[in-house]
Motif scaffolding. Structure first.
Motif, PDB file in Angstrom:
ATOM      1  N   GLU A  23       0.815  -1.215   0.000  1.00 25.62           N
ATOM      2  CA  GLU A  23       0.000   0.000   0.000  1.00 25.62           C
ATOM      3  C   GLU A  23       0.845   1.260   0.000  1.00 25.62           C
ATOM      4  OE1 GLU A  23      -3.382   0.555  -0.208  1.00 25.62           O
ATOM      5  OE2 GLU A  23      -3.410  -1.564  -0.759  1.00 25.62           O
ATOM      6  N   LEU A  38     -11.542  -7.996  -1.867  1.00 28.53           N
ATOM      7  CA  LEU A  38     -10.942  -6.997  -0.975  1.00 28.53           C
ATOM      8  C   LEU A  38     -10.551  -5.714  -1.713  1.00 28.53           C
ATOM      9  CD1 LEU A  38      -8.640  -9.188   1.281  1.00 28.53           C
ATOM     10  CD2 LEU A  38     -10.811  -8.133   1.885  1.00 28.53           C
ATOM     11  N   ASP A  39     -10.952  -5.578  -2.976  1.00 28.20           N
ATOM     12  CA  ASP A  39     -10.600  -4.386  -3.747  1.00 28.20           C
ATOM     13  C   ASP A  39     -11.080  -3.130  -3.031  1.00 28.20           C
ATOM     14  OD1 ASP A  39      -9.339  -5.747  -5.729  1.00 28.20           O
ATOM     15  OD2 ASP A  39     -11.039  -5.755  -7.105  1.00 28.20           O
ATOM     16  N   GLY A  40     -10.156  -2.242  -2.760  1.00 29.87           N
ATOM     17  CA  GLY A  40     -10.459  -1.016  -2.054  1.00 29.87           C
ATOM     18  C   GLY A  40     -10.308  -1.121  -0.550  1.00 29.87           C
ATOM     19  N   TYR A  41     -10.171  -2.327  -0.037  1.00 27.95           N
ATOM     20  CA  TYR A  41     -10.064  -2.547   1.405  1.00 27.95           C
ATOM     21  C   TYR A  41      -8.768  -3.247   1.783  1.00 27.95           C
ATOM     22  CZ  TYR A  41     -15.014  -1.463   1.274  1.00 27.95           C
ATOM     23  OH  TYR A  41     -16.215  -0.841   1.073  1.00 27.95           O
ATOM     24  N   GLU A  42      -7.771  -3.184   0.909  1.00 22.52           N
ATOM     25  CA  GLU A  42      -6.520  -3.890   1.158  1.00 22.52           C
ATOM     26  C   GLU A  42      -5.810  -3.385   2.404  1.00 22.52           C
ATOM     27  OE1 GLU A  42      -7.160  -2.480  -1.842  1.00 22.52           O
ATOM     28  OE2 GLU A  42      -7.137  -4.101  -3.321  1.00 22.52           O
ATOM     29  N   TYR A  44      -7.154  -2.033   5.126  1.00 20.55           N
ATOM     30  CA  TYR A  44      -7.870  -2.525   6.311  1.00 20.55           C
ATOM     31  C   TYR A  44      -7.622  -4.016   6.526  1.00 20.55           C
ATOM     32  CZ  TYR A  44     -10.267   1.888   5.616  1.00 20.55           C
ATOM     33  OH  TYR A  44     -10.552   3.213   5.425  1.00 20.55           O
ATOM     34  N   ALA A  45      -7.576  -4.778   5.458  1.00 19.05           N
ATOM     35  CA  ALA A  45      -7.310  -6.209   5.576  1.00 19.05           C
ATOM     36  C   ALA A  45      -5.893  -6.468   6.078  1.00 19.05           C
ATOM     37  CB  ALA A  45      -7.531  -6.895   4.232  1.00 19.05           C
TER      38      ALA A  45
END
Length: 66
Positions: A23, A38-42, A44-45
């Motif tokens: 990121e 998880l696209d867009g939430y990498e 947070y993951a």
């Protein structure tokens, strides 16, 4: 069981750190960014994986070794 928790914690930590590195830099390594849902939430993951790793290490430490 303690060794299994430690292994899972290590894997979660490595993948979480790899996702954070991905990121903030241009290094493309790790599994978090390759998972489609998880696209867009990498980010947070990745943070969740690091937190999970800490929890797994704590659980492994609380287990008796005998």
């Amino acid at each position: 069981m303690k060794q299994l928790l430690e292994l899972l914690g290590f894997l979660a930590l490595v993948q979480g750190v790899a996702g954070l590195v991905h990121e903030f830099t241009d290094v493309h390594w790790g599994l978090v960014q390759r998972i489609g849902f998880l696209d867009g939430y990498e980010l947070y993951a990745s943070v969740a994986l690091v937190v999970l790793a800490i929890a797994l290490f704590a659980a492994a430490e609380s287990r008796r070794s005998g």
